[in-house]
Design a protein around this motif. Structure first.
Motif, PDB file in Angstrom:
ATOM      1  N   MET A 104     -15.443  -4.631  28.527  1.00  0.00           N
ATOM      2  CA  MET A 104     -15.620  -4.402  27.094  1.00  0.00           C
ATOM      3  C   MET A 104     -14.320  -4.777  26.391  1.00  0.00           C
ATOM      4  SD  MET A 104     -17.660  -0.730  26.999  1.00  0.00           S
ATOM      5  CE  MET A 104     -16.574   0.071  28.193  1.00  0.00           C
ATOM      6  N   PRO A 105     -14.328  -5.794  25.528  1.00  0.00           N
ATOM      7  CA  PRO A 105     -13.099  -6.166  24.817  1.00  0.00           C
ATOM      8  C   PRO A 105     -12.687  -5.075  23.836  1.00  0.00           C
ATOM      9  CG  PRO A 105     -14.974  -7.388  23.961  1.00  0.00           C
ATOM     10  CD  PRO A 105     -15.484  -6.629  25.144  1.00  0.00           C
ATOM     11  N   PHE A 106     -11.387  -4.891  23.677  1.00  0.00           N
ATOM     12  CA  PHE A 106     -10.898  -3.873  22.748  1.00  0.00           C
ATOM     13  C   PHE A 106      -9.638  -4.335  22.043  1.00  0.00           C
ATOM     14  CE2 PHE A 106      -8.504  -2.759  26.611  1.00  0.00           C
ATOM     15  CZ  PHE A 106      -7.227  -2.560  26.104  1.00  0.00           C
ATOM     16  N   ALA A 125     -13.428  -0.489  21.146  1.00  0.00           N
ATOM     17  CA  ALA A 125     -13.992  -1.404  22.139  1.00  0.00           C
ATOM     18  C   ALA A 125     -15.417  -1.779  21.766  1.00  0.00           C
ATOM     19  CB  ALA A 125     -13.972  -0.762  23.527  1.00  0.00           C
ATOM     20  N   LYS A 126     -15.753  -3.036  21.973  1.00  0.00           N
ATOM     21  CA  LYS A 126     -17.095  -3.520  21.671  1.00  0.00           C
ATOM     22  C   LYS A 126     -18.012  -3.260  22.859  1.00  0.00           C
ATOM     23  CE  LYS A 126     -19.605  -7.639  20.107  1.00  0.00           C
ATOM     24  NZ  LYS A 126     -19.480  -9.065  19.758  1.00  0.00           N
ATOM     25  N   VAL A 127     -19.028  -2.416  22.654  1.00  0.00           N
ATOM     26  CA  VAL A 127     -19.988  -2.083  23.694  1.00  0.00           C
ATOM     27  C   VAL A 127     -21.166  -3.061  23.673  1.00  0.00           C
ATOM     28  CG1 VAL A 127     -21.525  -0.282  24.590  1.00  0.00           C
ATOM     29  CG2 VAL A 127     -19.334   0.349  23.552  1.00  0.00           C
ATOM     30  N   ALA A 128     -21.622  -3.389  22.482  1.00  0.00           N
ATOM     31  CA  ALA A 128     -22.745  -4.313  22.275  1.00  0.00           C
ATOM     32  C   ALA A 128     -22.618  -4.853  20.853  1.00  0.00           C
ATOM     33  CB  ALA A 128     -24.080  -3.580  22.472  1.00  0.00           C
ATOM     34  N   PRO A 129     -23.359  -5.882  20.510  1.00  0.00           N
ATOM     35  CA  PRO A 129     -23.274  -6.400  19.133  1.00  0.00           C
ATOM     36  C   PRO A 129     -23.497  -5.292  18.107  1.00  0.00           C
ATOM     37  CG  PRO A 129     -24.522  -7.913  20.504  1.00  0.00           C
ATOM     38  CD  PRO A 129     -24.266  -6.699  21.346  1.00  0.00           C
ATOM     39  N   GLY A 130     -22.500  -5.069  17.262  1.00  0.00           N
ATOM     40  CA  GLY A 130     -22.605  -4.056  16.226  1.00  0.00           C
ATOM     41  C   GLY A 130     -22.379  -2.635  16.696  1.00  0.00           C
ATOM     42  N   VAL A 131     -22.102  -2.446  17.991  1.00  0.00           N
ATOM     43  CA  VAL A 131     -21.892  -1.099  18.544  1.00  0.00           C
ATOM     44  C   VAL A 131     -20.487  -1.028  19.145  1.00  0.00           C
ATOM     45  CG1 VAL A 131     -22.705   0.654  20.159  1.00  0.00           C
ATOM     46  CG2 VAL A 131     -24.342  -0.899  19.068  1.00  0.00           C
TER      47      VAL A 131
END
Length: 284
Positions: A104-106, A125-131
């Motif tokens: 997960m990029p952060f 951190a990006k979990v999913a698009p928009g999340v």
């Protein structure tokens, strides 16, 4: 009949849109509250660092340090420099919760008080698009706390206790030893091993830790090895761990690692859990 169906669909669409918008507004507000809480804690930590007693350069006599630690002071020309009161670093990288999980990029900010020792870390951190996952790790007053939320709305973890204190303290010292002025801290007790390794015992109040530090050919610390608590299904398990410091370059007028990595050494193989790049360093 068809008209009633169309009206029903229109109403359902309006309701769905309203729910989505409300959820988006709630997430935005929750994220802002989470960040505001971090900013309040950051201000308190910086105030503590700035208003405390002036950091002393003296402590352990340089002559009594193991050979690789003395060389570290020499190559960084830090023997007579005062210890900074605080440091702020900007980071980006990736993290994952298990070896079979995606990275997960952060983006993150970390604030250190070097005396008294403490840190705060805020990451998005990006979990999913928009999340996004919002995380705040801290070590303040010899106590650790890892708070992880989904968008600031749902708490995924809020860890405290002696095991969290131990892990947070190891993280602090594994990273803060990138400031060579800190190696003479009275909290550290060094033991010679060989020309490229030294053992250190860390004693802060009730916290008593031990680690081995590796130094490269240039005399710079590149790894801390220790036994650190890892969460396994809600239970803390002492696990071999290494914090790596790589790619030393000049930042803010000093040599500093620009790559950090946290790796668990598991029976089935190494598990890199966090990798980060240091983008900016500010000391004061």
């Amino acid at each position: 009949m068809r008209r009633k169906v169309r009206v029903g669909l229109m109403i359902a669409g309006v309701v769905f849109t309203a729910v989505v918008l409300a959820a988006g507004v709630a997430a935005t507000l929750a994220g802002r509250r989470f960040h505001a809480r971090y900013e309040t804690e950051k201000a308190a930590l910086l105030q503590q660092a700035r208003s405390g007693a002036p950091p002393a350069g003296a402590g352990i006599a340089a002559e009594s340090l193991p050979p690789p630690v003395r060389r570290y002071l020499q190559v960084t020309r830090a023997g007579d420099k005062p210890l900074p009161r605080f440091a702020i670093v900007q980071q980006r990288g990736g993290l994952r919760t298990a070896a079979d999980k995606p990275w997960m990029p952060f983006e993150a900010e970390q604030v250190y008080s070097l005396e008294p020792p403490g840190f705060l870390w805020f990451a998005r951190a990006k979990v999913a698009p928009g999340v996004h996952m919002l995380a705040r790790d801290k070590f303040v007053g010899l106590r650790g706390n890892m708070l992880i939320t989904l968008g600031g709305l749902i708490t995924l973890a809020d860890g405290t206790g002696p095991q969290m204190d131990q892990g947070a303290a190891l993280r602090f010292w594994g990273e803060a030893l990138a400031f060579p002025e800190l190696v003479r801290s009275p909290s550290l007790h060094w033991e010679a091993m060989n020309e490229t390794q030294a053992r250190v015992r860390i004693e802060q109040g009730e916290l008593k830790l031990e680690a081995v530090i590796d130094y490269n050919e240039q005399g710079l610390p590149i790894a801390m090895h220790a036994q650190r608590y890892r969460d396994v299904n809600g239970t803390g398990v002492l696990t071999a761990w290494t914090g790596y410091s790589r790619e030393w370059r000049e930042l803010d007028g000093r040599l500093f690692p620009t790559q950090w990595e946290s790796v668990w050494h598991l029976p089935e193989g190494d598990f890199p859990a966090v990798r980060m790049e240091i983008l900016h360093l500010q000391t004061g």
